[in-house]
Design an enzyme around this catalytic site. Structure first.
Site, PDB file in Angstrom:
ATOM      1  N   ASP A  82      63.744  96.920  22.533  1.00 52.14           N
ATOM      2  CA  ASP A  82      64.564  97.058  23.740  1.00 52.14           C
ATOM      3  C   ASP A  82      65.477  95.821  23.870  1.00 52.14           C
ATOM      4  OD1 ASP A  82      65.299  98.487  26.002  1.00 52.14           O
ATOM      5  OD2 ASP A  82      63.672  97.739  27.256  1.00 52.14           O
ATOM      6  N   HIS A  83      66.451  95.907  24.765  1.00 47.41           N
ATOM      7  CA  HIS A  83      67.432  94.833  25.049  1.00 47.41           C
ATOM      8  C   HIS A  83      67.275  93.529  24.256  1.00 47.41           C
ATOM      9  CE1 HIS A  83      68.879  96.944  28.625  1.00 47.41           C
ATOM     10  NE2 HIS A  83      67.625  97.309  28.781  1.00 47.41           N
ATOM     11  N   ASN A 231      64.126 105.713  29.601  1.00 51.44           N
ATOM     12  CA  ASN A 231      63.296 104.502  29.537  1.00 51.44           C
ATOM     13  C   ASN A 231      62.405 104.316  30.763  1.00 51.44           C
ATOM     14  OD1 ASN A 231      64.817 103.960  27.293  1.00 51.44           O
ATOM     15  ND2 ASN A 231      65.728 102.084  28.065  1.00 51.44           N
TER      16      ASN A 231
HETATM   17  P1  13P Z   1      62.313 100.473  34.451  1.00 52.85           P
HETATM   18  O1  13P Z   1      61.597  99.177  34.322  1.00 52.85           O
HETATM   19  O2  13P Z   1      63.099 100.573  35.699  1.00 52.85           O
HETATM   20  O3  13P Z   1      61.429 101.644  34.232  1.00 52.85           O
HETATM   21  O4  13P Z   1      63.439 100.521  33.283  1.00 52.85           O
HETATM   22  C1  13P Z   1      63.039 100.473  31.950  1.00 52.85           C
HETATM   23  C2  13P Z   1      64.166 100.240  31.027  1.00 52.85           C
HETATM   24  O5  13P Z   1      65.260 100.740  31.214  1.00 52.85           O
HETATM   25  C3  13P Z   1      63.906  99.417  29.844  1.00 52.85           C
HETATM   26  O6  13P Z   1      65.072  99.078  29.158  1.00 52.85           O
END
Ligand code: 13P
Length: 296
Positions: A82-83, A231
């Site tokens: 992720d990110h 997500n």
């Molecule tokens: P939430 O933490 O709001 O569920 O979002 C998760 C997300 O987008 C991870 O990149």
């Protein structure tokens, strides 16, 4: 099954109008709840990992856990980062066996984000793994990234079109459409008109960030509008902590750690199952598997 790359299954999900859950794992117990939950509903799933979590456990342990879990089930499981803004972390995940990664240049000016995303694209294409890239600024807190409400910014439509032009194989595209990471204060204001404009012009599957706290109706509208990867992180983390604490409060004398771990697993798995049911991906494992196979 061996781990799969998420791109082909997300393409299929977008075409068929269902969403694939992408859960941010915390540890082995949470990864197991995600994979077992998906398996029990015969659904494809994405196990994603934040950079902080990768740095906590290390690259190899996480890759081993998720690979082992995937090998015991016949539903497609992808391992995604992720990110991430750091090319060294991207590269190390790819080398350790991640099947896709996200380069997040959304805090950079557009041209710089584009240039760096293209570099990440070249790297992932060469390695044969998928890439997710983001534009606009998704609000809220995710990992070490904090975007204040005032700084959250919807993606610009013309920039979206230009952004993906030279990345035809982008596994998933993440334009900011009004959702935010963490808990919403009121109801999320989703720019459905922007999502519709984007999906009319761009055939790449869209990622919906900030899934925690969205209503069923919002999920359905976004998925129908082209969001194939959805997500969820905050809800999963809350269940991880709260299920543990609540059990201790209910049974102060209980000291067997495995009982706590089993309770945590049950709570996280129940949520994974209810989310997958909302996203419409129950029973879609063979559909997703076929999409993955066609790619080879
Ligand atoms: P939430 O933490 O709001 O569920 O979002 C998760 C997300 O987008 C991870 O990149």
């Amino acid at each position: 099954m061996a781990l799969v790359s998420m791109g082909p299954m997300l393409k299929r999900a977008r075409a068929e109008g269902y969403g694939i859950a992408a859960y941010n794992m915390i540890d082995y117990n949470s990864a197991r709840a995600i994979v077992e939950g998906a398996h029990s509903l015969d659904a494809p799933v994405i196990v994603q990992v934040s950079v902080k979590t990768v740095k906590h456990w290390g690259y190899t342990p996480i890759a081993h856990w998720v690979r082992d879990l995937a090998s015991t089930v016949d539903v497609p499981v992808a391992l995604h980062l992720d990110h991430c803004t750091d090319f060294d972390v991207l590269r190390r995940c790819v080398d350790a066996g991640w099947t896709s990664v996200m380069f997040d240049g959304s805090s950079l000016p557009f041209e710089e984000n584009l240039e760096k995303s293209l570099q990440a694209y070249a790297m992932t294409e060469q390695a044969g793994v998928g890439l997710e890239a983001e534009i606009g600024a998704i609000g809220g807190v995710e990992d070490d990234k904090h975007v204040n409400e005032d700084d959250a910014r919807l993606a610009n439509f013309d920039e979206c079109v230009r952004f993906v032009r030279d990345m035809p194989n982008l596994a998933v595209f993440a334009p900011a459409i009004g959702t935010a990471h963490g808990m919403y204060k009121g109801e999320a204001k989703i720019a459905y008109d922007l999502l519709e404009r984007i999906t009319k012009s761009i055939s790449i599957p869209i990622a919906l960030h900030g899934g925690t706290g969205l209503t069923e109706e919002q999920f359905h509208r976004c998925i129908a509008g082209g969001c194939a990867k959805v997500n969820i992180s905050t809800m999963h983390k809350m269940l991880y902590v709260n299920s543990f604490v609540e059990l201790k409060q209910q049974k102060p004398k209980l000291e067997e750690p495995l009982t706590f771990i089993a309770t945590q697993n049950d709570a996280m798995k129940a949520d994974v199952k209810s989310v997958i049911s909302i996203f419409g991906s129950v029973g879609k494992a063979s559909d997703a598997r076929a999409a993955v196979m066609q790619r080879h």
